[in-house]
Design an enzyme around this catalytic site. Sequence first.
Site, mmCIF file in Angstrom:
data_model
loop_
_atom_site.group_PDB
_atom_site.id
_atom_site.type_symbol
_atom_site.label_atom_id
_atom_site.label_comp_id
_atom_site.label_asym_id
_atom_site.label_seq_id
_atom_site.Cartn_x
_atom_site.Cartn_y
_atom_site.Cartn_z
ATOM 1 N N LYS A 90 0.766 -1.121 0.020
ATOM 2 C CA LYS A 90 0.239 -0.050 -0.139
ATOM 3 C C LYS A 90 0.879 1.400 -0.044
ATOM 4 O O LYS A 90 1.943 1.143 0.774
ATOM 5 C CB LYS A 90 -1.037 -0.013 1.314
ATOM 6 N N SER A 121 -9.717 1.939 2.974
ATOM 7 C CA SER A 121 -8.728 2.691 2.202
ATOM 8 C C SER A 121 -7.724 1.699 1.368
ATOM 9 O O SER A 121 -7.247 2.501 0.297
ATOM 10 C CB SER A 121 -8.046 3.959 3.027
ATOM 11 N N SER A 174 -9.971 -0.303 7.213
ATOM 12 C CA SER A 174 -9.314 -0.256 5.770
ATOM 13 C C SER A 174 -8.696 -1.570 5.308
ATOM 14 O O SER A 174 -8.199 -1.526 4.068
ATOM 15 C CB SER A 174 -8.285 0.711 6.023
HETATM 16 N N1 GLN Z 1 -12.734 4.514 6.750
HETATM 17 C C1 GLN Z 1 -12.133 4.853 7.883
HETATM 18 C C2 GLN Z 1 -11.841 6.053 7.761
HETATM 19 O O1 GLN Z 1 -11.981 6.676 6.916
HETATM 20 C C3 GLN Z 1 -11.127 4.013 8.128
HETATM 21 C C4 GLN Z 1 -9.939 4.051 7.276
HETATM 22 C C5 GLN Z 1 -8.819 3.232 7.526
HETATM 23 O O2 GLN Z 1 -8.858 2.313 8.387
HETATM 24 N N2 GLN Z 1 -7.638 3.735 7.284
HETATM 25 O O3 GLN Z 1 -11.129 6.826 8.546
#
Ligand code: GLN
Length: 484
Positions: A77, A152, A176
């Site tokens: 990532k 994400s 995410s």
């Molecule tokens: N979707 C969540 C956020 O927007 C989690 C994001 C993540 O786990 N990096 O914060």
Amino acid sequence: MHQLTANEIRKKFVEKEVSAEEITRYFLEHIDKIDHKVGAFLTLFPEQALKRAKELDTKRDAGQHLGRLAAVPVAIKDNIHIEGEITSCGSKFLTNYRAPFNATATERLLAEDAILIGKTNLDEFAMGSSTENSALLETRNPWNLDCVPGGSSGGSAAAVAARLVPIALGSDTGGSIRQPGSFCGVVGYKPTYGAVSRYGLVAFGSSLDQIGPLTNSVDDAITTMEIISGPCQKDSTSLPKKLEGLSDPLPSPLTIGVPWKFLEQLNSETREIFEKSLEIFKERGAKIIDVNLDILSSSLAVYYILATAEASTNLARFDGVRYGRRSEKAETLSELYNFSRTEGFGPEVKRRIMLGTFVLSSGYQDSYYRKAQKVRTKIIEAYKEAFKACDIIATPVAPTGAFELGEIRDPVQMYLADIYTIGCNLSGVPAVSVPAGFTSEKKPMGLQIIGPQLCDGRVLAAAKFFEEQLNLNPKMPEWICHNG
Ligand code: GLN
């Protein structure tokens, strides 16, 4: 080759059925054929990967020791450092920023002879649930190209689902890894907080962030965890001891807790797949009990106070001086900060910085930040209490399967995609998303299995058991299967 797991690929290499160069060329070609439709990768390193593959072939032919991921292509990532490569975080701010060192997780993969193939797309600074917040690229769900891959870590999940690599690393602050895992029909694992070093992961919410694997089999997730976990001098929050028993057998008899009241609102399709998953365990002797996690109805509010507070602090370092973008229009120092941040950050990142700065401001700290910390403690206690009565907890990963690109425009509605995952980050417990079935529209859905802190082995054992018993088909999108 793209149908194999990482462990199978390594075996073929070690047994001299295929060379590392052949494996690498194969996957690079596969990416070439598929990724213009999916958009999983932000960058690829074909030359370095091939160079490394040739070195591995020489090593093998000389009879030298081969690592546990020898010749296995891995994607990272793009908020995790690979020395000398761009770490963009999906942001215009960092498109010119090269990592000066390897993340500990990267270093450990390399030490086991993995071949790093490229960096994957993500929501800008890992803020989002669909990868649509990436400022650099659109990623599509390999199972349905009109849909988002989740986020994400959407690029990593899509890369694994499209079989562009057998293993990808993601990061999970509120879901995410698991939520895109569910949307893309792959295994996604968030370890106990501190099990994997955060050194070299660009910080979002430091008390919540964890690196973990996305894979096509639970076994590959276990292998990856065995490699990347363990104490790290460079991260003061990394656990002092390596996780034990990552490949331990499942406890028997098994008691599974389900927070039914918290799950009241499940839509019928999600509920059906979830109940069928529980049946699989029940038919094989597990006991299902009700556990009380009602407090999780506050978890979204708590998360969006604490995560934004931490993000606003962490992102203060992007000031136009030290990293990445520097506004060319600025004439004074304060303009330099202001313009660089205005130009570099996208709307969701700005929203979070403002929200985080607000909840930390002196007049509001007690009513928001401190109160949220108190509720966080209550959430931790609720999980502890629940685990007194059960070995693992099961829930769906997300309220729905993958939604369409552009379908969700309201940020608050997007935040709801993490309602079932963020409690685990707030309490530091390990959790996995494992493929559990398909909706009527043929979209994948995962089952989330959660364990007490440090019981990562138990979570993975339960996931492996479920994966074996369910034996879900199809294992990959049809067009990917035939395009190989
Ligand atoms: N979707 C969540 C956020 O927007 C989690 C994001 C993540 O786990 N990096 O914060």
